[in-house]
Design a protein around this motif. Structure first.
Motif, mmCIF file in Angstrom:
data_model
loop_
_atom_site.group_PDB
_atom_site.id
_atom_site.type_symbol
_atom_site.label_atom_id
_atom_site.label_comp_id
_atom_site.label_asym_id
_atom_site.label_seq_id
_atom_site.Cartn_x
_atom_site.Cartn_y
_atom_site.Cartn_z
ATOM 1 N N SER A 2 54.641 74.732 21.271
ATOM 2 C CA SER A 2 55.717 76.025 20.174
ATOM 3 C C SER A 2 54.108 77.125 19.813
ATOM 4 O O SER A 2 53.417 77.789 21.022
ATOM 5 C CB SER A 2 54.355 75.115 19.187
ATOM 6 O OG SER A 2 54.945 73.954 18.942
ATOM 7 N N SER A 5 50.137 77.905 15.918
ATOM 8 C CA SER A 5 49.530 76.204 15.219
ATOM 9 C C SER A 5 49.252 76.248 14.155
ATOM 10 O O SER A 5 48.051 77.624 14.016
ATOM 11 C CB SER A 5 47.995 75.119 16.318
ATOM 12 O OG SER A 5 48.641 75.013 17.387
ATOM 13 N N ASP A 31 58.424 78.715 16.597
ATOM 14 C CA ASP A 31 58.490 77.022 16.677
ATOM 15 C C ASP A 31 57.052 76.953 16.453
ATOM 16 O O ASP A 31 56.139 77.992 16.592
ATOM 17 C CB ASP A 31 58.781 77.311 18.042
ATOM 18 C CG ASP A 31 59.626 76.640 18.554
ATOM 19 O OD1 ASP A 31 61.070 76.537 18.330
ATOM 20 O OD2 ASP A 31 60.618 77.567 19.587
ATOM 21 N N GLU A 33 54.287 73.915 15.343
ATOM 22 C CA GLU A 33 52.797 72.607 15.121
ATOM 23 C C GLU A 33 52.062 72.651 14.029
ATOM 24 O O GLU A 33 51.270 73.244 13.296
ATOM 25 C CB GLU A 33 52.754 72.138 16.161
ATOM 26 C CG GLU A 33 51.103 72.513 16.603
ATOM 27 C CD GLU A 33 49.841 72.457 17.555
ATOM 28 O OE1 GLU A 33 51.209 71.085 18.078
ATOM 29 O OE2 GLU A 33 49.530 72.518 18.112
ATOM 30 N N ILE A 35 48.817 70.857 12.391
ATOM 31 C CA ILE A 35 47.893 69.906 12.412
ATOM 32 C C ILE A 35 47.241 69.600 10.863
ATOM 33 O O ILE A 35 46.833 70.653 10.656
ATOM 34 C CB ILE A 35 46.813 70.108 13.262
ATOM 35 C CG1 ILE A 35 47.647 70.526 14.608
ATOM 36 C CG2 ILE A 35 46.102 69.583 13.639
ATOM 37 C CD1 ILE A 35 46.527 71.299 15.875
ATOM 38 N N ALA A 53 54.283 62.451 8.877
ATOM 39 C CA ALA A 53 53.816 62.402 10.543
ATOM 40 C C ALA A 53 54.868 61.812 11.214
ATOM 41 O O ALA A 53 55.520 61.998 12.267
ATOM 42 C CB ALA A 53 52.509 62.848 10.751
ATOM 43 N N ASP A 56 58.644 63.586 11.266
ATOM 44 C CA ASP A 56 58.877 64.881 11.605
ATOM 45 C C ASP A 56 58.093 65.233 12.674
ATOM 46 O O ASP A 56 56.367 64.929 12.886
ATOM 47 C CB ASP A 56 57.886 65.973 10.927
ATOM 48 C CG ASP A 56 59.027 67.819 10.276
ATOM 49 O OD1 ASP A 56 58.904 67.796 12.176
ATOM 50 O OD2 ASP A 56 58.896 67.875 9.964
ATOM 51 N N ARG A 58 57.103 67.322 14.256
ATOM 52 C CA ARG A 58 56.206 68.596 14.662
ATOM 53 C C ARG A 58 54.614 68.396 13.573
ATOM 54 O O ARG A 58 53.906 69.465 13.366
ATOM 55 C CB ARG A 58 56.523 70.285 13.453
ATOM 56 C CG ARG A 58 57.819 70.295 14.365
ATOM 57 C CD ARG A 58 58.486 71.296 13.356
ATOM 58 N NE ARG A 58 59.325 70.614 12.044
ATOM 59 C CZ ARG A 58 59.782 71.234 11.464
ATOM 60 N NH1 ARG A 58 59.800 73.021 11.529
ATOM 61 N NH2 ARG A 58 60.179 71.061 10.121
ATOM 62 N N VAL A 59 54.204 67.821 13.053
ATOM 63 C CA VAL A 59 53.007 67.509 12.383
ATOM 64 C C VAL A 59 52.951 65.977 12.785
ATOM 65 O O VAL A 59 52.669 64.410 13.335
ATOM 66 C CB VAL A 59 53.390 67.036 11.538
ATOM 67 C CG1 VAL A 59 52.179 66.707 9.210
ATOM 68 C CG2 VAL A 59 54.313 67.489 9.505
ATOM 69 N N ARG A 60 50.865 66.765 12.609
ATOM 70 C CA ARG A 60 50.051 65.856 13.479
ATOM 71 C C ARG A 60 48.836 65.146 12.737
ATOM 72 O O ARG A 60 48.599 66.145 11.988
ATOM 73 C CB ARG A 60 49.584 65.907 14.563
ATOM 74 C CG ARG A 60 50.324 66.213 15.989
ATOM 75 C CD ARG A 60 49.425 66.517 17.258
ATOM 76 N NE ARG A 60 49.314 67.959 17.299
ATOM 77 C CZ ARG A 60 47.903 68.758 18.741
ATOM 78 N NH1 ARG A 60 47.384 67.588 18.763
ATOM 79 N NH2 ARG A 60 48.123 69.249 18.454
ATOM 80 N N GLN A 81 47.422 73.531 20.469
ATOM 81 C CA GLN A 81 48.303 73.846 21.597
ATOM 82 C C GLN A 81 49.074 74.996 21.685
ATOM 83 O O GLN A 81 48.142 75.647 22.711
ATOM 84 C CB GLN A 81 49.143 72.298 21.711
ATOM 85 C CG GLN A 81 48.652 70.906 21.694
ATOM 86 C CD GLN A 81 49.136 69.930 22.028
ATOM 87 O OE1 GLN A 81 49.944 70.238 21.694
ATOM 88 N NE2 GLN A 81 48.930 68.610 22.428
ATOM 89 N N SER A 82 48.633 76.180 20.529
ATOM 90 C CA SER A 82 49.410 76.972 20.841
ATOM 91 C C SER A 82 48.338 78.139 21.036
ATOM 92 O O SER A 82 47.319 77.894 21.065
ATOM 93 C CB SER A 82 50.252 77.224 19.319
ATOM 94 O OG SER A 82 51.287 75.458 18.887
#
Length: 246
Positions: A2, A5, A31, A33, A35, A53, A56, A58-60, A81-82
């Motif tokens: 992504s 974030s 793009d 995510e 969190i 989550a 979807d 994209r959701v953590r 991670q972005s």
């Protein structure tokens, strides 16, 4: 991977949480995510986040014992991670183009460590109260540190969750510091400003909803004391000294 974030901490967020998450998940043109750190909620917040989550990717969701906002943000940023991290607060709303516009600005200029935007401040029922615009001195990328100013800067973010910052700059600055249980935002902004420039996007892209039970309302005396310590720590660093004791 992504491009952005989005990091949000949640503690007993109540009825506004679903709308907040929806405002992030409907962002356009980038793009990302999301969190979410569930900081030991005892209401239905954790279950709602897990349900979102599950449908979807994209959701953590990170569940932890209640440790406070700062430690929750540390955990969320560590999981990011972005290359860029955007803040979001539960109960608030990001307008649909927020992430795309902030990402376009910060990714186009490697000198930028962080960006903000104008923040509309709304009451508990969404009623308009005001628009925070900053001081108008960061329309273009600028080094904001100035020890001659009362708070050590010529301009800065309009609200904590209106900010997007470079993960590289965040790590070089040392990230959020757990000692700042409140006022963690300006402690970080000072240190980000020492490793890069800041820019204000002069458009309302974020809506902050405030109420009598908010952390910023209930902890105002502590925030004022921490603000003075943050400024003292900045002055120590500008003198080339350690701020550890402060």
């Amino acid at each position: 991977m992504s491009e952005v974030s989005v990091v949000m901490a949640v503690y007993n967020a109540g009825g506004g949480l679903a709308a907040t998450v929806e405002s992030v998940l409907t962002q356009r043109g980038v793009d990302f995510e999301l969190i979410v750190v569930d900081d030991g909620s005892t209401d239905s917040s954790g279950a709602l986040l897990d349900a979102i989550a599950a449908r979807d990717p994209r959701v953590r969701v990170i569940h932890q014992e209640n440790r406070g906002l700062t430690r929750a943000l540390i955990a969320g940023c560590a999981a990011a991670q972005s290359a860029y991290i955007a803040r979001q607060d539960a109960g608030d709303l990001s307008l649909p183009d927020r992430l795309q516009k902030q990402h376009a600005v910060i990714s186009a200029n490697p000198e930028l460590a962080f960006v903000s935007c104008w923040t509309e401040v709304a009451g508990p029922d969404g009623e308009h109260l005001m628009v925070a615009k900053g001081r108008g001195r960061a329309r273009t990328p600028v080094s904001i540190l100035d020890p001659s100013e009362r708070w050590g800067v010529i301009d800065g973010p309009t609200s904590h969750p209106s900010v997007m910052f470079s993960r590289d700059a965040y790590e070089r600055a040392g990230g959020y510091r757990a000692e700042f249980y409140v006022g963690q935002d300006w402690d970080l902004w000072y240190r980000l400003a020492a490793v890069g420039k800041f820019q204000m996007i002069e458009e309302v892209l974020y809506v902050s909803r405030v109420g009598p039970n908010d952390l910023s309302s209930g902890a105002k005396p502590e925030q004022e004391q921490i603000a003075l310590l943050s400024r003292a720590a900045l002055d120590a660093r500008l003198r080339g000294e350690s701020d550890a004791e402060i």
